[in-house]
Design an enzyme around this catalytic site. Sequence first.
Site, mmCIF file in Angstrom:
data_model
loop_
_atom_site.group_PDB
_atom_site.id
_atom_site.type_symbol
_atom_site.label_atom_id
_atom_site.label_comp_id
_atom_site.label_asym_id
_atom_site.label_seq_id
_atom_site.Cartn_x
_atom_site.Cartn_y
_atom_site.Cartn_z
ATOM 1 N N PRO A 121 0.740 -1.256 0.220
ATOM 2 C CA PRO A 121 0.030 0.097 0.059
ATOM 3 C C PRO A 121 0.814 1.355 -0.137
ATOM 4 O O PRO A 121 1.422 1.370 0.871
ATOM 5 C CB PRO A 121 -0.774 -0.115 1.202
ATOM 6 C CG PRO A 121 -0.700 -1.625 1.725
ATOM 7 C CD PRO A 121 0.561 -1.855 1.155
ATOM 8 N N GLU A 122 0.784 2.153 -0.827
ATOM 9 C CA GLU A 122 1.337 3.425 -0.785
ATOM 10 C C GLU A 122 0.023 4.226 -0.950
ATOM 11 O O GLU A 122 -1.224 3.893 -0.718
ATOM 12 C CB GLU A 122 2.162 3.461 -2.314
ATOM 13 C CG GLU A 122 3.460 2.981 -2.128
ATOM 14 C CD GLU A 122 4.479 2.979 -3.499
ATOM 15 O OE1 GLU A 122 4.170 4.293 -3.983
ATOM 16 O OE2 GLU A 122 5.035 2.353 -3.928
#
Length: 269
Positions: free
Chosen positions: A2-3
């Site tokens: 997850p960015e």
Amino acid sequence: MPELPEVETTVRGLEPVLQDQRIERVTLNRSDLRRPFPQDLGQRLTGATVTGLGRRAKYGLIDTDRGDTLVFHLGMSGRWRIDPAELGKHDHVVIETAGHRLALNDARRFGSLDLVPTAGLEQWPAFAALGPEPLGPEFSAEHLAKAFKDRIAPVKALLLDQRVVAGLGNIYVCEALYLAGIAPHREAGTISKPRLVKLVEAVRDVLTAAIAAGGSTLKDYARPDGELGYFAKQWRVYGREGEPCGSGGVVERRVDSGRSTFWCPQCQK
DNA sequence: CGTGTGCCCTGACAGC
DNA sequence: TGCTGTCAGGGCACAC
């Protein structure tokens, strides 16, 4: 992993499920992730009503009517599972409302969970030094020129520095530098203003495209509704070592302090 | 202060 | 089949 786009997608997925809902029950299946959960987390959340959801950098925010914000970080492998048929080994925290059951699942436990006074959120230690949001008005070529001035560090390292700009990770930095035609190892302070303009545009473009695609996937990331993202197919350089970049060059990979960088030496100078 | 390195953690995968 | 080794990396501590 997850960015910013994945966190944004997650928050948008949680919104219809949590907004205005009362938290009926909280189950903590362990006392920490990356660091210990706050004292009495369960009691402080139980009975509270969710008043809003948001995002800052790679952190998701769940505001309650008690003046607290539940701040979550998904680390490498974190995700929220909505109404899972059954709970699994890595469902560390379970939150129940009248209509739904949410499980915070994080196999590698690089994530975190904090409860912070909403009014003091910007002063919270993890937030105090954060740079501007890359999709917000403060992120500009002028901002980067100021942040890069006299810096000899590689531009990639500074884009990953959350104090310079908040929310970029390895994948989207590689992609943005490719789009902007800038070599990852270029000394940040030597990049001309017109090229910084291009870089700002490239950062916005890759993030916007990823959010539109529903977040990307890296093996173990799933959208909160359980569907996998598919932006990975659109990556131009990340994970494509040895493949043609699409503009005549060949993607190379190099490793610095254990971290991979993907780039095209022909297109990025 | 700026810069670089290493650790945390587990699961997927390659190779034998 | 089962073992071993490698890799993924955000945030932070730490060394220089």
